[in-house]
Write a protein that holds these residues in place. Structure first.
Motif, mmCIF file in Angstrom:
data_model
loop_
_atom_site.group_PDB
_atom_site.id
_atom_site.type_symbol
_atom_site.label_atom_id
_atom_site.label_comp_id
_atom_site.label_asym_id
_atom_site.label_seq_id
_atom_site.Cartn_x
_atom_site.Cartn_y
_atom_site.Cartn_z
ATOM 1 N N LYS A 176 -39.307 6.603 -45.548
ATOM 2 C CA LYS A 176 -38.690 7.092 -46.785
ATOM 3 C C LYS A 176 -37.211 7.422 -46.626
ATOM 4 N N LYS A 177 -36.730 7.703 -45.415
ATOM 5 C CA LYS A 177 -35.326 8.046 -45.220
ATOM 6 C C LYS A 177 -34.444 6.853 -44.874
ATOM 7 N N THR A 178 -35.036 5.711 -44.590
ATOM 8 C CA THR A 178 -34.225 4.537 -44.259
ATOM 9 C C THR A 178 -34.959 3.271 -44.671
ATOM 10 N N PRO A 179 -34.285 2.351 -45.388
ATOM 11 C CA PRO A 179 -34.953 1.136 -45.843
ATOM 12 C C PRO A 179 -35.137 0.098 -44.741
ATOM 13 N N GLU A 180 -34.467 0.297 -43.612
ATOM 14 C CA GLU A 180 -34.581 -0.647 -42.507
ATOM 15 C C GLU A 180 -34.567 0.112 -41.195
ATOM 16 N N PRO A 181 -35.086 -0.483 -40.132
ATOM 17 C CA PRO A 181 -35.107 0.210 -38.835
ATOM 18 C C PRO A 181 -33.698 0.570 -38.374
ATOM 19 N N VAL A 182 -33.564 1.714 -37.721
ATOM 20 C CA VAL A 182 -32.286 2.146 -37.166
ATOM 21 C C VAL A 182 -32.510 2.627 -35.730
ATOM 22 N N ARG A 203 -33.768 17.353 -30.400
ATOM 23 C CA ARG A 203 -33.620 18.509 -31.279
ATOM 24 C C ARG A 203 -33.615 18.047 -32.735
ATOM 25 N N LEU A 204 -34.309 18.794 -33.577
ATOM 26 C CA LEU A 204 -34.368 18.464 -34.994
ATOM 27 C C LEU A 204 -33.007 18.670 -35.647
ATOM 28 N N VAL A 205 -32.484 17.623 -36.248
ATOM 29 C CA VAL A 205 -31.255 17.694 -37.028
ATOM 30 C C VAL A 205 -31.661 17.671 -38.503
ATOM 31 N N PRO A 206 -31.374 18.730 -39.264
ATOM 32 C CA PRO A 206 -31.791 18.741 -40.668
ATOM 33 C C PRO A 206 -31.291 17.491 -41.401
ATOM 34 N N GLY A 207 -32.223 16.749 -41.976
ATOM 35 C CA GLY A 207 -31.880 15.529 -42.695
ATOM 36 C C GLY A 207 -31.693 14.318 -41.815
ATOM 37 N N GLY A 208 -31.778 14.478 -40.496
ATOM 38 C CA GLY A 208 -31.575 13.360 -39.583
ATOM 39 C C GLY A 208 -32.661 12.313 -39.727
ATOM 40 N N ILE A 209 -32.268 11.054 -39.721
ATOM 41 C CA ILE A 209 -33.232 9.971 -39.916
ATOM 42 C C ILE A 209 -34.233 9.913 -38.773
#
Length: 368
Positions: A176-182, A203-209
């Motif tokens: 849901k956060k990215t339409p293609e692999p990154v 580490r969890l980055v708020p909003g990080g893909i």
């Protein structure tokens, strides 16, 4: 009047953002650049790729993996290659990372460069040795409230030799956060004697893909793609006393380096200054204690910049750079190894050189 002005400015910013997004979508999906040829190292290798994507992604799709610690966002400056033809003029997003000499030698950031026609480029031979694996998530372990240790088992029969300090890139699949692999880069925390697993500290980055996927969607047993190893951050072969500085997930390469020192009975003196805000942010205390027992010349110094009242903290307090300066007033014959954000690394360089350390004795791995 002021409210009306702010609303107008906000609307203009929103419209500009939407237009920029539409331009990106149009370039990606509406323009048909057809098949383009990548002519590598004077024709010693050629790859046909679909035009319209970045050179970084095009090379990845062809099985040629270029280091990119920021995952193609244009902030790390690692994905430099010489592009001799087929490229437009240097882009504004590239300029901060390219010296005048590099520009004159046709060096480009391949994460920013789109493939719109045939290109001639140079790739260092050692990058052809980078391998891709499809491993399996073996475990996810909470190290504190926002850091996990991810352990990946490599495919049966596969092994990976690493130099402590290197990193790998892991692929986050489309969700849901990215339409293609990154891809995103993470330092390797593995004991180098273990060639069948890769340990990463994330580490969890708020909003990080990628970090959102790891924390919210990844489970043991899932397949995971990774490639590497990359990087030249590593211990020197001198006998100089060493200082490590890191906080949070910046501990990862030092876990690997300390395991290497233990395995090889390296007795260099080293002090590790670990910065955290409060006690809840500390990680791997038992492992650090075990390293202190195995390495008589190793000392771990955790410090808290903002301890909570109920932490009952009786250790060092303050910024990690200030604590380091208090412990080490003369650094003229020592080396330092840093891992963390650009801000932390830059502040550490100022503190280290201010206490007499030659800048050429400072080595770092900056997060991007």
């Amino acid at each position: 009047m002021m409210m009306t002005f702010l609303i107008a400015v906000g609307s203009l910013v929103a419209i500009c953002g939407i237009l920029a997004l539409l331009l990106v979508i149009a370039d990606r999906y509406l323009n048909d650049y057809g098949i383009c040829k990548l002519i590598i190292n004077k024709g010693s290798r050629e790859e046909d790729v679909e035009g319209g994507s970045t050179l970084l992604n095009s090379l990845n799709s062809a099985g040629v993996f270029i280091p990119s610690a920021c995952g193609g966002q244009g902030s790390c400056g690692l994905c430099k290659l010489k592009v001799h033809s087929g490229a437009p003029p240097v882009l504004p997003t590239e300029e901060p990372h390219l010296s005048p000499e590099e520009v004159s030698e046709h060096v480009r950031l391949c994460c920013q460069l789109k493939v719109h026609e045939d290109m001639e480029l140079e790739i260092p031979e050692e990058l052809f040795n980078i391998r891709e694996f499809e491993g399996t998530v073996e475990s996810l372990t909470d190290l504190n409230h926002d850091i996990k240790r991810l352990r990946v088992a490599l495919p049966e029969g596969e092994e990976l030799d690493i130099i402590p300090g290197q990193y790998v890139q892991i692929e986050t699949p489309a969700y849901k956060k990215t339409p293609e692999p990154v891809y995103r880069a993470y330092s390797i925390a593995t004991d180098p004697h273990d060639k069948t697993h890769i340990d990463l500290v994330i580490r969890l980055v708020p909003g990080g893909i990628c970090t959102t996927f790891v924390f919210e969607h990844m489970e043991p047993g899932q397949p995971i793609k990774l490639n590497g190893p990359y990087g030249d951050f590593r211990l020197t072969d001198t006998e100089k006393e060493m200082i490590f500085i890191a906080g949070g997930s910046g501990m990862a390469p030092f876990l690997s380096m300390l395991a290497h020192m233990r395995n090889e009975n390296i007795q260099r003196k080293v002090t590790y200054f670990f910065g955290a805000r409060a006690k809840r942010d500390l990680i791997c205390l038992d492992e650090m204690k075990a390293f202190e027992e195995a390495l008589p010349n190793f000392k771990f110094v955790p410090c808290l910049s903002e301890p909570m009242p109920d932490d009952n903290w009786d250790g060092d307090t303050g910024l990690v750079t200030d604590v380091m300066k208090q412990h080490c007033p003369d650094l003229s014959n020592m080396e330092a190894y840093l891992c963390g954000s650009p801000g932390m690394c830059d502040a550490s360089v100022v503190a280290l050189t201010g206490n007499g350390m030659p800048e050429e004795n400072i080595f770092f791995d900056k997060f991007s």
